[in-house]
Design a protein around this motif. Structure first.
Motif, PDB file in Angstrom:
ATOM      1  N   ILE A 271       0.838  -1.211   0.000  1.00  0.00           N
ATOM      2  CA  ILE A 271       0.000   0.000   0.000  1.00  0.00           C
ATOM      3  C   ILE A 271       0.864   1.248   0.000  1.00  0.00           C
ATOM      4  O   ILE A 271       0.583   2.220  -0.708  1.00  0.00           O
ATOM      5  N   ILE A 306      -7.797  -2.537   3.170  1.00  0.00           N
ATOM      6  CA  ILE A 306      -7.894  -2.160   1.754  1.00  0.00           C
ATOM      7  C   ILE A 306      -8.883  -1.007   1.583  1.00  0.00           C
ATOM      8  O   ILE A 306      -8.603  -0.019   0.895  1.00  0.00           O
ATOM      9  N   ASN A 339     -12.213  -1.887  -3.885  1.00  0.00           N
ATOM     10  CA  ASN A 339     -11.776  -1.509  -2.541  1.00  0.00           C
ATOM     11  C   ASN A 339     -12.576  -2.204  -1.440  1.00  0.00           C
ATOM     12  O   ASN A 339     -12.261  -2.070  -0.259  1.00  0.00           O
ATOM     13  N   LEU A 341     -12.722  -5.432  -1.483  1.00  0.00           N
ATOM     14  CA  LEU A 341     -12.105  -6.758  -1.562  1.00  0.00           C
ATOM     15  C   LEU A 341     -13.043  -7.782  -2.201  1.00  0.00           C
ATOM     16  O   LEU A 341     -13.020  -8.971  -1.899  1.00  0.00           O
TER      17      LEU A 341
END
Length: 524
Positions: A271, A306, A339, A341
């Motif tokens: 990230i 995430i 985003n 997942l």
């Protein structure tokens, strides 16, 4: 002195062919001394002819066809021993496999050497010091490479044509001719200087060598024109005809025993390298191997992590194991997530690495305690034929790791493919020449398909490659970070779709050889 060497069977049949084959490695990445093949291939041609045609020497006292096979076999053994020794690095990650290193180092080149040995055995008696024999020599070895690329699961690695991977101008004919036809042309070009040894008129030698220079220069001019024209067209593309892509290379150590906390640290590092801008529409390409040892269901616990760092303007493409609901076995998959997942698209690898991802004759070999090299005892499942991934204006051909070496996968792809994405884990090959050779194949696939190619490799070479094979941006092996670009979505009118031209050239070569052979026999 020279006569002693020429009559020394050990030198002529074993030592020289092995050295010639082994030295070819310097023509490939990362060395790129392509021009060495202008010496090695003509010299090998000369040796074959010398052994086949020489009379009243040690060679005629023994079965000379056996000598021809041995010469080709030893040349091939040297070629593969020096060119793919790095495969043994993959056996160093598990103590239980280390005893196999000597066997893999020797047996794989021995097996692959059979292709060159059998080819030399078949054509050796017909090779002579004439130009038509150059065509037979080139066509036969090119066909041998084709068979090697198709038989069993196929292994089209280090065809002689890959020695030009650094010279993008010369590579542009790939888009029209395809890999195997280009390989045939390259072998012919490298072998043509052997005319120096022919007993023909000097003017004929000058004409042949002049033709060789003109041919290479013409290919170069065509390539230069093609690249310049392409750059001009790309400059006219609008913002809507491009997609912002960021490629991440984290340089993680290859480790199958990571704890879930260590995996979390890896994600946080990725990230950080991604540095997402929440309002900027971006596709992030992570490499294969980030979640080594874990399947997708096991990483769902990182959903909030995430979601916190990525927005609904982002998509993440990555490699991960996925479970087949019917069998409970794993696929090696490339997935695209949002985003939240959530898996939006999934591609399951179709070309699995023998012994690496599946164990041939698994039920039998398991009895001896053998398993695939990657984690777990069971083989990965082979993905079925799948269409491209369609996202907005993108028509993506996904390729996982070793799949990039197979031109047939790009040939069979959707005609409207406008982006190729290749993810890889090159940590298997250590600090060797393997990752460099692996990367070279991506350059060829981009040109053949006239499409930008995005490559993200952990501990390998990550790059953005243009549709003309030019490296736009790059991260070298063991270099961590990211590269990004507004990637043009090229709408190409022509993509190489089959090997028809290769077979046309092959038949033409053989026809010319037979015509001249018959004329020679008629004169005699």
């Amino acid at each position: 002195m020279i006569d002693k060497i020429l009559n020394n069977r050990l030198i002529i049949i074993y030592l020289l062919p092995f050295c010639l084959g082994a030295l070819t490695v310097f023509s490939f990445q990362p060395f790129n001394f392509s021009y060495i093949n202008f010496i090695l291939l003509p010299f090998f041609f000369f040796l074959i002819t010398f052994v086949s045609k020489r009379t009243k020497t040690i060679y005629r006292k023994r079965p000379y066809k056996k000598n021809l096979f041995i010469m080709g076999f030893i040349f091939g053994f040297g070629f593969y021993l020096s060119g793919i020794y790095w495969i043994t690095y993959s056996l160093t990650f598990d103590e239980s496999f280390k005893f196999l290193i000597p066997f893999a180092l020797i047996l794989i080149p021995l097996f692959l050497g059979l292709f060159m040995g059998l080819t030399t055995l078949i054509i050796g008696p017909f090779i002579n010091y004439n130009i038509s024999s150059i065509l037979l020599f080139s066509g036969s070895y090119a066909f041998s490479d084709y068979i090697r690329g198709k038989i069993l699961t196929g292994f089209p690695w280090n065809l002689i044509s890959y020695s030009w991977s650094w010279f993008t101008e010369v590579l542009q004919i790939l888009n029209f001719f395809g890999l195997y036809a280009f390989n045939l042309i390259v072998i012919t070009i490298f072998t043509m200087p052997v005319v120096i040894f022919f007993r023909i008129k000097s003017i004929t030698k000058v004409i042949v060598l002049s033709f060789l220079i003109i041919l290479i220069f013409s290919i170069y001019l065509y390539g230069t024109f093609s690249i310049n024209k392409n750059n001009g067209l790309i400059n006219y593309l609008t913002k809507d005809e491009k997609i912002h892509i960021k490629v991440i290379s984290p340089n993680f150590k290859l480790d199958y025993n990571s704890t879930i906390d260590e995996v979390e640290k890896k994600i946080k590092k990725v990230i950080r390298y991604s540095a997402p801008e929440k309002s900027k529409k971006t596709i992030f390409v992570w490499p294969e191997g980030i979640f080594t040892g874990y399947n997708f269901n096991e990483i769902l616990s990182f959903k909030e992590l995430i979601k916190k760092n990525y927005s609904d303007a982002h998509l993440i493409l990555l490699g991960v194991n996925s479970i087949d609901k019917n069998t409970g076995s794993n696929f090696n998959s490339l997935i695209i997530i949002n985003n939240e997942l959530q898996i939006l698209h999934q591609y399951n690898k179709r070309k699995l690495v023998p012994f690496g991802e599946f164990l041939p004759f698994e039920n039998f070999l398991n009895k001896f305690g053998l398993k695939k090299i990657t984690q777990g005892h069971g083989s990965f499942l082979k993905g079925n034929k799948q269409g491209n991934i369609l996202i907005d204006d993108m028509n993506i051909l996904p390729l996982i790791c070793y799949e990039i070496i197979f031109p047939e996968l790009t040939q069979k792809a959707n005609q409207k493919t406008n982006l190729i994405i290749n993810i890889s884990e090159d940590g298997w090959f250590g600090n060797s020449i393997g990752p460099h050779q692996h990367f070279a194949k991506a350059i060829f696939r981009a040109i053949e398909n006239d499409t930008y190619l995005i490559r993200s490799a952990n501990q390998g070479i990550s790059a953005i490659i243009s549709n003309k094979g030019e490296i736009v941006k790059k991260l070298n092996t063991y270099e961590a970070g990211n590269i990004e670009l507004n990637v043009p979505l090229i709408k190409s009118e022509y993509k190489n779709k089959n090997d028809l031209i290769f077979f046309i050239l092959l038949i033409t070569y053989l026809s010319i050889f037979l015509i001249f052979k018959n004329k020679t026999n008629a004169k005699e």
